[in-house]
Write a protein that holds these residues in place. Structure first.
Motif, PDB file in Angstrom:
ATOM      1  N   UNK A   4      -2.069 -52.229 -24.754  1.00 39.54           N
ATOM      2  CA  UNK A   4      -2.203 -53.674 -24.630  1.00 39.54           C
ATOM      3  C   UNK A   4      -0.851 -54.287 -24.284  1.00 39.54           C
ATOM      4  N   UNK A   5      -0.877 -55.537 -23.849  1.00 39.21           N
ATOM      5  CA  UNK A   5       0.351 -56.253 -23.529  1.00 39.21           C
ATOM      6  C   UNK A   5       1.239 -56.378 -24.766  1.00 39.21           C
ATOM      7  N   UNK A   6       0.632 -56.542 -25.939  1.00 41.11           N
ATOM      8  CA  UNK A   6       1.394 -56.657 -27.184  1.00 41.11           C
ATOM      9  C   UNK A   6       2.105 -55.350 -27.516  1.00 41.11           C
ATOM     10  N   UNK A   7       1.415 -54.228 -27.344  1.00 37.73           N
ATOM     11  CA  UNK A   7       2.037 -52.923 -27.575  1.00 37.73           C
ATOM     12  C   UNK A   7       3.159 -52.686 -26.568  1.00 37.73           C
ATOM     13  N   UNK A   8       2.943 -53.119 -25.346  1.00 41.53           N
ATOM     14  CA  UNK A   8       3.932 -52.900 -24.292  1.00 41.53           C
ATOM     15  C   UNK A   8       5.238 -53.633 -24.586  1.00 41.53           C
ATOM     16  N   UNK A   9       5.151 -54.797 -25.229  1.00 40.24           N
ATOM     17  CA  UNK A   9       6.355 -55.579 -25.524  1.00 40.24           C
ATOM     18  C   UNK A   9       7.328 -54.811 -26.402  1.00 40.24           C
ATOM     19  N   UNK A  18      11.416 -52.174 -12.441  1.00 40.40           N
ATOM     20  CA  UNK A  18      10.713 -51.577 -11.289  1.00 40.40           C
ATOM     21  C   UNK A  18      11.470 -51.817  -9.982  1.00 40.40           C
ATOM     22  N   UNK A  19      11.422 -50.813  -9.125  1.00 44.55           N
ATOM     23  CA  UNK A  19      12.029 -50.941  -7.805  1.00 44.55           C
ATOM     24  C   UNK A  19      11.041 -50.401  -6.774  1.00 44.55           C
ATOM     25  N   UNK A  20      11.261 -50.724  -5.556  1.00 39.83           N
ATOM     26  CA  UNK A  20      10.332 -50.269  -4.521  1.00 39.83           C
ATOM     27  C   UNK A  20       9.075 -51.111  -4.540  1.00 39.83           C
ATOM     28  N   UNK A  21       7.940 -50.469  -4.827  1.00 38.05           N
ATOM     29  CA  UNK A  21       6.651 -51.165  -4.856  1.00 38.05           C
ATOM     30  C   UNK A  21       6.518 -51.947  -6.161  1.00 38.05           C
ATOM     31  N   UNK A  22       7.025 -53.177  -6.175  1.00 37.20           N
ATOM     32  CA  UNK A  22       7.008 -53.990  -7.401  1.00 37.20           C
ATOM     33  C   UNK A  22       5.641 -54.621  -7.655  1.00 37.20           C
ATOM     34  N   UNK A  23       4.669 -54.338  -6.804  1.00 34.80           N
ATOM     35  CA  UNK A  23       3.323 -54.850  -7.030  1.00 34.80           C
ATOM     36  C   UNK A  23       2.689 -54.191  -8.249  1.00 34.80           C
ATOM     37  N   UNK A  24       3.205 -53.020  -8.603  1.00 35.32           N
ATOM     38  CA  UNK A  24       2.673 -52.288  -9.757  1.00 35.32           C
ATOM     39  C   UNK A  24       3.649 -52.442 -10.911  1.00 35.32           C
ATOM     40  N   UNK A  25       3.198 -53.068 -11.994  1.00 31.37           N
ATOM     41  CA  UNK A  25       4.063 -53.299 -13.153  1.00 31.37           C
ATOM     42  C   UNK A  25       4.237 -52.013 -13.955  1.00 31.37           C
ATOM     43  N   UNK A  26       5.254 -52.007 -14.835  1.00 35.32           N
ATOM     44  CA  UNK A  26       5.469 -50.853 -15.703  1.00 35.32           C
ATOM     45  C   UNK A  26       4.287 -50.636 -16.646  1.00 35.32           C
ATOM     46  N   UNK A  27       3.634 -51.713 -17.075  1.00 39.39           N
ATOM     47  CA  UNK A  27       2.459 -51.571 -17.929  1.00 39.39           C
ATOM     48  C   UNK A  27       1.331 -50.859 -17.193  1.00 39.39           C
ATOM     49  N   UNK A  28       1.130 -51.193 -15.915  1.00 34.09           N
ATOM     50  CA  UNK A  28       0.117 -50.510 -15.115  1.00 34.09           C
ATOM     51  C   UNK A  28       0.441 -49.035 -14.986  1.00 34.09           C
ATOM     52  N   UNK A  29       1.735 -48.741 -14.778  1.00 36.91           N
ATOM     53  CA  UNK A  29       2.154 -47.345 -14.638  1.00 36.91           C
ATOM     54  C   UNK A  29       1.901 -46.585 -15.938  1.00 36.91           C
ATOM     55  N   UNK A  30       2.246 -47.184 -17.076  1.00 38.61           N
ATOM     56  CA  UNK A  30       2.027 -46.531 -18.367  1.00 38.61           C
ATOM     57  C   UNK A  30       0.547 -46.258 -18.610  1.00 38.61           C
ATOM     58  N   UNK A  31      -0.295 -47.214 -18.275  1.00 42.16           N
ATOM     59  CA  UNK A  31      -1.732 -47.017 -18.466  1.00 42.16           C
ATOM     60  C   UNK A  31      -2.287 -45.971 -17.497  1.00 42.16           C
ATOM     61  N   UNK A  32      -1.697 -45.882 -16.323  1.00 46.43           N
ATOM     62  CA  UNK A  32      -2.100 -44.839 -15.378  1.00 46.43           C
ATOM     63  C   UNK A  32      -1.695 -43.463 -15.905  1.00 46.43           C
ATOM     64  N   UNK A  71      14.003 -41.178 -24.417  1.00 44.41           N
ATOM     65  CA  UNK A  71      14.767 -42.243 -25.078  1.00 44.41           C
ATOM     66  C   UNK A  71      13.841 -43.230 -25.782  1.00 44.41           C
ATOM     67  N   UNK A  72      12.676 -43.497 -25.192  1.00 44.85           N
ATOM     68  CA  UNK A  72      11.708 -44.379 -25.838  1.00 44.85           C
ATOM     69  C   UNK A  72      11.253 -43.762 -27.167  1.00 44.85           C
TER      70      UNK A  72
END
Length: 247
Positions: A4-9, A18-32, A71-72
């Protein structure tokens, strides 16, 4: 299952911008990544709702090589987001079958902890667990490697953690004199039953030893992710990426 967005925070500040294709957020990448880890599918098999699969793969690959999720994982432990109990820890290993797609990489490409044992091509995950849902640290080895030598390497990483007096629960694979002495040298207390052929046996806390099931339960939860249950990744850096993500 999706973050969720809350967990992502909680971890947003730990991820690269993000660099390059910034249309895809880091949250989208994590869920993918979560979808791939959970379902064990190929990157090409990602549903279109996540965005272009190649862009997601490239960012995930970049994160893996940069050690982003390593690191996370450490940051979550330090901030007590993952609540680690240090009155006892459990040491054990589990075997993961390697899919044919996970073999054949050139050695120069990076470390590949893959070996041939009775079960064919396998990888071992060695882990120190604090509870049934909290890992302290882990490592990989080829499947034919013994538990005790790799276990000692993991235990040495606990030096200077301030965990003196902590009980270290282990099965008989770790009851050798060298492993037990290392635990004593670290200021910890080994809880391990002696083998039946031991001439001089010792007493151990049988009630605490029952908690060894915690690391087994953690392995069970970890293998609920199909991308970990079977190893499809040729390089350790990518396989560790999925393990860190699942943990």
């Amino acid at each position: 299952m999706e973050l969720t967005a809350q967990q992502f925070k909680t971890i947003e500040h730990l991820l690269p911008i993000p660099r390059g294709n910034v249309k895809i957020s880091n949250l989208q990448v994590l869920n993918a990544i979560l979808y791939v880890a959970e379902h064990g599918c190929k990157w090409r098999g990602l549903p279109k709702r996540f965005g272009r699969w190649h862009s997601i793969y490239m960012r995930a690959n970049r994160w893996a090589k940069q050690g982003v999720l390593d690191r996370v994982f450490l940051a979550l432990q330090e901030n007590d987001v993952i609540n680690i109990q240090v009155d006892h820890v459990s040491l054990d290993s589990t075997v993961v079958k390697v899919h044919p797609d996970g073999t054949g990489a050139f050695k120069k490409n990076g470390s590949q902890s893959i070996g041939k044992s009775r079960g064919g091509w396998t990888t071992k995950i060695h882990m120190v667990a604090a509870s049934h849902n909290s890992a302290v640290t882990f490592s990989l080895s080829p499947g034919q490697v013994g538990d005790a030598p790799e276990g000692r390497k993991l235990l040495k990483t606990l030096e200077n953690c301030g965990w003196e007096g902590t009980k270290v629960i282990m099965d008989k694979a770790y009851e050798g004199d060298e492993t037990r002495q290392l635990v004593f040298d670290l200021g910890m207390e080994p809880v391990v039953p002696p083998k039946s052929n031991r001439l001089s046996v010792w007493e151990y806390d049988r009630e605490i030893y029952k908690k060894r099931n915690e690391v087994e339960r953690l392995f069970r939860r970890l293998k609920g992710f199909r991308r970990i249950f079977s190893r499809f990744d040729k390089l350790d850096v990518i396989f560790k990426f999925f393990i860190h993500f699942a943990l």
